[in-house]
Design an enzyme around this catalytic site. Structure first.
Site, PDB file in Angstrom:
ATOM      1  CG  ASP A  68     -10.987  -2.280  -5.274  1.00  0.00           C
ATOM      2  OD1 ASP A  68     -11.727  -1.279  -5.203  1.00  0.00           O
ATOM      3  OD2 ASP A  68      -9.753  -2.211  -5.275  1.00  0.00           O
ATOM      4  CG  ASP A  70     -12.467  -0.589  -0.146  1.00  0.00           C
ATOM      5  OD1 ASP A  70     -11.796  -1.630  -0.118  1.00  0.00           O
ATOM      6  OD2 ASP A  70     -12.112   0.449  -0.731  1.00  0.00           O
ATOM      7  CG  ASP A 135     -10.285  11.107   0.698  1.00  0.00           C
ATOM      8  OD1 ASP A 135     -11.441  10.631   0.601  1.00  0.00           O
ATOM      9  OD2 ASP A 135      -9.307  10.669   0.051  1.00  0.00           O
TER      10      ASP A 135
HETATM   11  P1  ATP Z   1      -9.644   3.892  -6.009  1.00  0.00           P
HETATM   12  O1  ATP Z   1     -10.596   3.762  -7.123  1.00  0.00           O
HETATM   13  O2  ATP Z   1      -8.369   4.551  -6.420  1.00  0.00           O
HETATM   14  O3  ATP Z   1      -9.422   2.628  -5.218  1.00  0.00           O
HETATM   15  P2  ATP Z   1     -11.003   4.707  -3.622  1.00  0.00           P
HETATM   16  O4  ATP Z   1     -11.816   5.928  -3.335  1.00  0.00           O
HETATM   17  O5  ATP Z   1     -11.671   3.397  -3.475  1.00  0.00           O
HETATM   18  O6  ATP Z   1     -10.342   4.933  -5.038  1.00  0.00           O
HETATM   19  P3  ATP Z   1      -9.126   3.765  -1.652  1.00  0.00           P
HETATM   20  O7  ATP Z   1      -7.701   4.203  -1.514  1.00  0.00           O
HETATM   21  O8  ATP Z   1      -9.407   2.377  -2.067  1.00  0.00           O
HETATM   22  O9  ATP Z   1      -9.770   4.804  -2.670  1.00  0.00           O
HETATM   23  O10 ATP Z   1      -9.850   4.105  -0.295  1.00  0.00           O
HETATM   24  C1  ATP Z   1     -11.190   3.732  -0.024  1.00  0.00           C
HETATM   25  C2  ATP Z   1     -11.889   4.829   0.750  1.00  0.00           C
HETATM   26  O11 ATP Z   1     -11.213   5.066   1.998  1.00  0.00           O
HETATM   27  C3  ATP Z   1     -11.918   6.187   0.050  1.00  0.00           C
HETATM   28  O12 ATP Z   1     -12.978   6.288  -0.871  1.00  0.00           O
HETATM   29  C4  ATP Z   1     -12.060   7.120   1.224  1.00  0.00           C
HETATM   30  O13 ATP Z   1     -13.383   7.148   1.703  1.00  0.00           O
HETATM   31  C5  ATP Z   1     -11.210   6.456   2.299  1.00  0.00           C
HETATM   32  N1  ATP Z   1      -9.812   6.938   2.265  1.00  0.00           N
HETATM   33  C6  ATP Z   1      -8.769   6.371   1.658  1.00  0.00           C
HETATM   34  N2  ATP Z   1      -7.645   7.082   1.837  1.00  0.00           N
HETATM   35  C7  ATP Z   1      -7.981   8.135   2.588  1.00  0.00           C
HETATM   36  C8  ATP Z   1      -7.261   9.250   3.120  1.00  0.00           C
HETATM   37  N3  ATP Z   1      -5.963   9.389   2.880  1.00  0.00           N
HETATM   38  N4  ATP Z   1      -7.960  10.141   3.863  1.00  0.00           N
HETATM   39  C9  ATP Z   1      -9.274   9.994   4.112  1.00  0.00           C
HETATM   40  N5  ATP Z   1     -10.011   8.980   3.623  1.00  0.00           N
HETATM   41  C10 ATP Z   1      -9.385   8.060   2.880  1.00  0.00           C
HETATM   42 MG    MG Z   2     -10.709   1.437  -3.591  1.00  0.00          MG
END
Ligand code: ATP
Ligand code: MG
Length: 376
Positions: A68, A70, A135
């Site tokens: 996905d 973002d 993060d």
């Molecule tokens: P996944 O593949 O599991 O979706 P992801 O890195 O895309 O991993 P998401 O939960 O979709 O994770 O979050 C998107 C982005 O938002 C992360 O890459 C990070 O930059 C930010 N983010 C999400 N959760 C947090 C958090 N708890 N603290 C700080 N930044 C966060």
């Molecule tokens: Mg994600």
């Protein structure tokens, strides 16, 4: 590689970000989803800065097709809503926008300055501030496909290449500010084969108890992601190794310590299915996770119409303190019974609150004496 500088408060020049070009990052723009592209295009065409951020950039850099996308932008949610007819503003305090396409939803958020969890005081910010609140360095990379530039504020590009997981802010502040980041750290380490440095590992043991403060819904969301990651077994084992799993799913932690072969096998199969591209729902995943707990002979001693409620109660109890939504509990329970060829009374697929069969199942869960569970 280009460098962007800014003037610090003391008047000195400070490095702001690194900018990598196509020949350096080698991102294949063909892997970028057409809907995500169109959202970025519209924002850019209207004069707003916009980037792909987070998991999608990580995946693009390792050459995987992201699941996905973002998007972050300087445009406010209200502006984004106005630019896309097929969109809606979501979230109570911090508002982001879902742009709805026939096959998917693209999430667009506005640059934020405060910590992600501090939603009371959430205010919109600059790109630099947005990068600061993320993060890990590998999650703080911003990609603009229209000029193929990758913006790196915290050294995430090198960290990803060197397979190192590093936090953007000091690790104590990061993990106490939002303990769920400990779980995310382990997930990324396994998914992207990253080395976790000893400071972070030490912090896991130090702050693991903080996980009890995480809200149920965020915890369930993170566990769902782990189960659907295609690496669930390895991630759960590692979470257990760092004493984190005991605060997430204590019963699973116990079974992993005991090296439960049934659980091991079921999770391996789940991971294999996901990696081979089979569509797996959260309830399929919970069924795989919990199947080990169901003893066919015990269940068959019960009346047919009590069996699903009984299984749901077992799942509910075994997964505590994780509050799995009823719908998933019911579907997972039914799936386990089906795979084990146990006859049971099915509930209808209509899961709204008024559904009498669901009410019956819920009541049954409460009414079933905990004796049954205790005696298992
Ligand atoms: P996944 O593949 O599991 O979706 P992801 O890195 O895309 O991993 P998401 O939960 O979709 O994770 O979050 C998107 C982005 O938002 C992360 O890459 C990070 O930059 C930010 N983010 C999400 N959760 C947090 C958090 N708890 N603290 C700080 N930044 C966060
Ligand atoms: Mg994600």
């Amino acid at each position: 590689m280009l460098k962007r500088y800014t003037t610090a408060e003391n008047g000195k020049t400070k490095l702001l970000s690194l900018i990598y070009t196509q020949d350096e990052h080698k991102i294949d723009n063909k892997l970028i989803d057409k809907d995500a592209y169109s959202v970025l295009d519209t924002l850019n065409a209207n004069g707003y800065e916009a980037y792909v951020v987070g998991g999608a950039v990580r995946d693009l850099l390792i050459g995987c097709k992201p699941k996905d996308f973002d998007i972050v932008t300087e445009a406010t949610p209200r502006t984004v809503r106005r630019l896309f007819r097929n969109s809606r503003i979501i979230g109570r305090r911090f508002r982001l926008v879902h742009v709805v396409f026939p096959d998917q939803i693209i999430e667009v958020s506005t640059f934020r300055s405060e910590d992600a969890t501090d939603s009371e005081n959430n205010i919109f910010g600059t790109l630099t501030e947005d990068a600061q609140r993320r993060d890990f360095t590998i999650n703080s990379l911003y990609y603009n496909p229209s000029n193929s530039r990758l913006l790196d504020f915290h050294g995430g590009f090198n960290d990803l290449n060197n397979r190192i997981l590093r936090a953007v802010i000091p690790i104590d502040v990061s993990f106490t500010g939002d303990p769920i980041r400990m779980i995310r750290a382990v997930k990324y380490a396994v998914k992207c084969s990253l080395e976790i440095d000893s400071e972070i590992k030490g912090a896991f043991y130090k702050y693991s108890k903080e996980l009890t403060k995480v809200s149920e819904s965020r915890m369930v969301e993170e566990v769902n992601k782990i189960l659907l990651s295609g690496h669930s077994l390895e991630i759960l084992k590692r979470l257990d190794k760092y004493d984190l799993l005991i605060f997430i799913m204590p019963r699973i932690s116990e079974e992993i310590m005991r090296k439960n072969a049934h659980l091991n096998n079921d999770l391996k199969e789940l991971d294999k299915a996901i990696q081979s591209g089979i569509q797996v729902t959260p309830s399929d995943a919970y069924a795989a996770l919990m199947s080990f707990i169901i003893n066919k002979k015990e269940v068959e001693k019960l009346e047919i119409n009590d069996r699903l409620s009984y299984v749901m109660q077992l799942l509910h109890k075994a997964l505590r303190p994780l509050g799995i939504p009823w719908k998933i509990l019911i579907e997972a329970g039914a799936k386990i019974l089906e795979t084990k060829n146990i006859e049971f009374l099915k509930v209808s697929k209509n899961y709204d609150k008024q559904n009498t069969e669901i009410q019956k199942a819920k009541k049954a869960i409460k009414a079933l004496t905990s004796n049954i569970v205790k005696n298992m």
